[in-house]
Design a protein around this motif. Structure first.
Motif, PDB file in Angstrom:
ATOM      1  N   LEU A 139      16.934 -20.993  34.109  1.00 11.06           N
ATOM      2  CA  LEU A 139      16.678 -19.557  34.162  1.00 11.06           C
ATOM      3  C   LEU A 139      17.824 -18.780  33.528  1.00 11.06           C
ATOM      4  O   LEU A 139      17.597 -17.787  32.825  1.00 11.06           O
ATOM      5  N   GLU A 140      19.058 -19.209  33.790  1.00  9.93           N
ATOM      6  CA  GLU A 140      20.184 -18.502  33.190  1.00  9.93           C
ATOM      7  C   GLU A 140      20.128 -18.593  31.669  1.00  9.93           C
ATOM      8  O   GLU A 140      20.323 -17.592  30.967  1.00  9.93           O
ATOM      9  N   ALA A 141      19.863 -19.790  31.137  1.00 11.48           N
ATOM     10  CA  ALA A 141      19.791 -19.962  29.689  1.00 11.48           C
ATOM     11  C   ALA A 141      18.693 -19.073  29.094  1.00 11.48           C
ATOM     12  O   ALA A 141      18.870 -18.435  28.051  1.00 11.48           O
ATOM     13  N   GLN A 142      17.554 -19.013  29.770  1.00  7.38           N
ATOM     14  CA  GLN A 142      16.449 -18.188  29.297  1.00  7.38           C
ATOM     15  C   GLN A 142      16.834 -16.708  29.265  1.00  7.38           C
ATOM     16  O   GLN A 142      16.573 -16.004  28.287  1.00  7.38           O
ATOM     17  N   CYS A 143      17.467 -16.244  30.339  1.00  6.78           N
ATOM     18  CA  CYS A 143      17.845 -14.832  30.413  1.00  6.78           C
ATOM     19  C   CYS A 143      18.917 -14.475  29.388  1.00  6.78           C
ATOM     20  O   CYS A 143      18.866 -13.408  28.767  1.00  6.78           O
ATOM     21  N   LEU A 144      19.892 -15.354  29.201  1.00 11.73           N
ATOM     22  CA  LEU A 144      20.921 -15.081  28.203  1.00 11.73           C
ATOM     23  C   LEU A 144      20.305 -14.956  26.816  1.00 11.73           C
ATOM     24  O   LEU A 144      20.666 -14.068  26.037  1.00 11.73           O
ATOM     25  N   SER A 145      19.372 -15.833  26.485  1.00 14.78           N
ATOM     26  CA  SER A 145      18.734 -15.788  25.166  1.00 14.78           C
ATOM     27  C   SER A 145      17.957 -14.499  24.956  1.00 14.78           C
ATOM     28  O   SER A 145      17.994 -13.899  23.883  1.00 14.78           O
ATOM     29  N   ILE A 146      17.265 -14.051  25.985  1.00 15.21           N
ATOM     30  CA  ILE A 146      16.398 -12.884  25.856  1.00 15.21           C
ATOM     31  C   ILE A 146      17.173 -11.578  25.955  1.00 15.21           C
ATOM     32  O   ILE A 146      16.882 -10.606  25.239  1.00 15.21           O
ATOM     33  N   LEU A 147      18.200 -11.535  26.801  1.00 14.39           N
ATOM     34  CA  LEU A 147      18.866 -10.275  27.106  1.00 14.39           C
ATOM     35  C   LEU A 147      20.094  -9.984  26.253  1.00 14.39           C
ATOM     36  O   LEU A 147      20.538  -8.840  26.185  1.00 14.39           O
ATOM     37  N   GLU A 148      20.662 -10.997  25.613  1.00 18.83           N
ATOM     38  CA  GLU A 148      21.861 -10.755  24.790  1.00 18.83           C
ATOM     39  C   GLU A 148      21.628  -9.740  23.679  1.00 18.83           C
ATOM     40  O   GLU A 148      22.460  -8.854  23.461  1.00 18.83           O
ATOM     41  N   PRO A 149      20.502  -9.799  22.951  1.00 16.47           N
ATOM     42  CA  PRO A 149      20.299  -8.807  21.889  1.00 16.47           C
ATOM     43  C   PRO A 149      20.286  -7.365  22.390  1.00 16.47           C
ATOM     44  O   PRO A 149      20.643  -6.443  21.643  1.00 16.47           O
ATOM     45  N   ALA A 150      19.885  -7.162  23.630  1.00 13.04           N
ATOM     46  CA  ALA A 150      19.842  -5.807  24.192  1.00 13.04           C
ATOM     47  C   ALA A 150      21.168  -5.400  24.819  1.00 13.04           C
ATOM     48  O   ALA A 150      21.304  -4.281  25.320  1.00 13.04           O
ATOM     49  N   GLY A 151      22.163  -6.296  24.809  1.00 11.85           N
ATOM     50  CA  GLY A 151      23.490  -5.960  25.309  1.00 11.85           C
ATOM     51  C   GLY A 151      23.687  -6.131  26.795  1.00 11.85           C
ATOM     52  O   GLY A 151      24.696  -5.681  27.334  1.00 11.85           O
ATOM     53  N   PHE A 152      22.751  -6.815  27.465  1.00 12.63           N
ATOM     54  CA  PHE A 152      22.863  -6.961  28.915  1.00 12.63           C
ATOM     55  C   PHE A 152      23.601  -8.226  29.334  1.00 12.63           C
ATOM     56  O   PHE A 152      23.999  -8.351  30.486  1.00 12.63           O
ATOM     57  N   ALA A 153      23.742  -9.183  28.431  1.00 11.93           N
ATOM     58  CA  ALA A 153      24.286 -10.487  28.813  1.00 11.93           C
ATOM     59  C   ALA A 153      25.031 -11.087  27.629  1.00 11.93           C
ATOM     60  O   ALA A 153      24.800 -10.722  26.477  1.00 11.93           O
ATOM     61  N   PRO A 154      25.933 -12.042  27.891  1.00 12.28           N
ATOM     62  CA  PRO A 154      26.624 -12.723  26.801  1.00 12.28           C
ATOM     63  C   PRO A 154      25.674 -13.621  26.013  1.00 12.28           C
ATOM     64  O   PRO A 154      24.593 -13.969  26.490  1.00 12.28           O
ATOM     65  N   ARG A 155      26.107 -14.025  24.819  1.00 12.62           N
ATOM     66  CA  ARG A 155      25.273 -14.835  23.932  1.00 12.62           C
ATOM     67  C   ARG A 155      25.324 -16.308  24.312  1.00 12.62           C
ATOM     68  O   ARG A 155      26.401 -16.884  24.464  1.00 12.62           O
ATOM     69  N   LEU A 156      24.147 -16.897  24.483  1.00 20.77           N
ATOM     70  CA  LEU A 156      24.051 -18.325  24.766  1.00 20.77           C
ATOM     71  C   LEU A 156      24.322 -19.123  23.501  1.00 20.77           C
ATOM     72  O   LEU A 156      23.793 -18.815  22.427  1.00 20.77           O
ATOM     73  N   ARG A 157      25.137 -20.182  23.630  1.00 24.61           N
ATOM     74  CA  ARG A 157      25.423 -21.058  22.491  1.00 24.61           C
ATOM     75  C   ARG A 157      24.753 -22.419  22.623  1.00 24.61           C
ATOM     76  O   ARG A 157      24.335 -23.000  21.623  1.00 24.61           O
ATOM     77  N   ALA A 158      24.686 -22.960  23.825  1.00 21.76           N
ATOM     78  CA  ALA A 158      24.083 -24.274  24.014  1.00 21.76           C
ATOM     79  C   ALA A 158      23.858 -24.513  25.505  1.00 21.76           C
ATOM     80  O   ALA A 158      24.447 -23.844  26.359  1.00 21.76           O
ATOM     81  N   THR A 159      23.013 -25.460  25.796  1.00 24.15           N
ATOM     82  CA  THR A 159      22.790 -25.880  27.176  1.00 24.15           C
ATOM     83  C   THR A 159      22.440 -27.353  27.178  1.00 24.15           C
ATOM     84  O   THR A 159      21.991 -27.896  26.154  1.00 24.15           O
ATOM     85  N   GLY A 160      22.674 -28.034  28.290  1.00 26.77           N
ATOM     86  CA  GLY A 160      22.395 -29.461  28.347  1.00 26.77           C
ATOM     87  C   GLY A 160      22.536 -29.993  29.752  1.00 26.77           C
ATOM     88  O   GLY A 160      22.652 -29.249  30.724  1.00 26.77           O
ATOM     89  N   ARG A 161      22.549 -31.310  29.849  1.00 25.78           N
ATOM     90  CA  ARG A 161      22.607 -31.966  31.152  1.00 25.78           C
ATOM     91  C   ARG A 161      23.734 -32.991  31.172  1.00 25.78           C
ATOM     92  O   ARG A 161      23.963 -33.707  30.194  1.00 25.78           O
ATOM     93  N   HIS A 162      24.456 -33.043  32.283  1.00 21.62           N
ATOM     94  CA  HIS A 162      25.521 -34.009  32.521  1.00 21.62           C
ATOM     95  C   HIS A 162      25.227 -34.670  33.860  1.00 21.62           C
ATOM     96  O   HIS A 162      24.460 -34.137  34.678  1.00 21.62           O
ATOM     97  N   GLU A 163      25.808 -35.829  34.111  1.00 18.60           N
ATOM     98  CA  GLU A 163      25.535 -36.508  35.386  1.00 18.60           C
ATOM     99  C   GLU A 163      25.960 -35.676  36.587  1.00 18.60           C
ATOM    100  O   GLU A 163      25.441 -35.850  37.697  1.00 18.60           O
ATOM    101  N   SER A 164      26.900 -34.730  36.384  1.00 20.76           N
ATOM    102  CA  SER A 164      27.331 -33.856  37.480  1.00 20.76           C
ATOM    103  C   SER A 164      26.415 -32.656  37.673  1.00 20.76           C
ATOM    104  O   SER A 164      26.521 -31.950  38.668  1.00 20.76           O
TER     105      SER A 164
END
Length: 288
Positions: free
Chosen positions: A71-96
């Motif tokens: 959800l955070e990745a989705q919101c960052l992608s959608i809201l960054e152009p409008a100035g509400f959130a920082p720009r997402l660069r990448a997301t992924g999965r780690h064993e932690s």
């Protein structure tokens, strides 16, 4: 799931993965960010103004604030152009746990100036967006159920006190729902010369905008993140600056429900090893 051996540094295999992806330089340095209370967060120093690496603690179960990396990745992608959130660069999965990597937003956590926060939330709530977020609490029946679920996880005598103080005002749900941040506390609002930025988008919802108003105004949350509750004058100023009479009227009708649920949450936090929420519990009781 492997716990972090040194939470002041990201796992070495995750750092290597970020290097292979070309997201960080070979000699990059990390600085632990302590503003969040849920996940492991580091600032990546340099990197064209800095980046942020957030590693989610997936095993953590919080009864009020969801912790969803997707959800955070989705919101960052959608809201960054409008100035509400920082720009997402990448997301992924780690064993932690899952991770997100995004631009470091300039500024310091909000301390004063309620008008700007009210206007920021009003603009957010007015956006017409397609976000695959879950539904939030909507009306007194939902709040009663949610608050009771939190209380069911408590065992101290104060649980019975709160159950005796449960509000009885019946407030129907509203059809005027929108994307809400879900955790707009002072620590998640950064203030810079360029304006305000909302961070920590791990628990958004499609819900009643009053939820965001209540969380920002909450005496407990203000005390936890800023050291003091807002004054009555500041609360009135905030609601006036939000400038939407129907939502403000609805917030007033639900205010005791929000205070009751927050008191339950503070009690749950105290019973689960976070004693600094005891003062917040008392502040919410005073509202009740």
């Amino acid at each position: 799931m492997t716990p972090l051996t040194d939470p002041t540094c990201p796992p070495l295999d995750l750092v290597d993965d970020l290097r292979r992806k070309g997201l960080i330089a070979a000699d990059v340095q990390f600085q632990t960010l302590y503003g969040g209370r849920t996940n492991h967060v580091w600032k990546v120093l340099g990197e064209n103004g800095g980046k942020v690496l957030k590693l989610y603690r997936a095993a953590l179960r919080n009864p009020l604030f969801r912790n969803d990396a997707e959800l955070e990745a989705q919101c960052l992608s959608i809201l960054e152009p409008a100035g509400f959130a920082p720009r997402l660069r990448a997301t992924g999965r780690h064993e932690s746990g899952r991770w997100v990597f995004y631009d470091h937003a300039p500024g310091a956590p909000w301390r004063e100036g309620v008008d700007a926060v009210a206007q920021l939330l009003r603009r957010l709530h007015a956006l017409a967006l397609s976000v695959q977020a879950p539904k939030g609490c909507n009306g007194s029946t939902d709040l009663a159920r949610h608050g009771q679920n939190i209380l069911n996880g408590c065992s101290s005598p104060d649980r019975h006190l709160l159950e005796s103080l449960k509000p009885n005002e019946q407030v129907p749900s509203t059809n005027q729902t929108c994307l809400i941040h879900g955790d707009p506390v002072a620590g998640n609002i950064l203030v810079a010369t360029s304006g305000l930025t909302l961070i920590d988008w791990q628990c958004p919802a499609l819900g009643d905008p009053c939820e965001d108003l209540a969380l920002f105004l909450s005496p407990a949350m203000q005390h936890i993140y800023r050291g003091a509750a807002l004054t009555a004058k500041e609360e009135d100023q905030f609601l006036s600056a939000y400038n939407h009479a129907a939502t403000v009227d609805r917030y007033h009708s639900l205010q005791r429900w929000y205070a009751w649920r927050m008191a339950a949450y503070c009690l749950w936090r105290v019973e689960n090893g976070t004693p600094d929420y005891a003062a917040g519990f008392e502040l919410e009781l005073a509202t009740l």
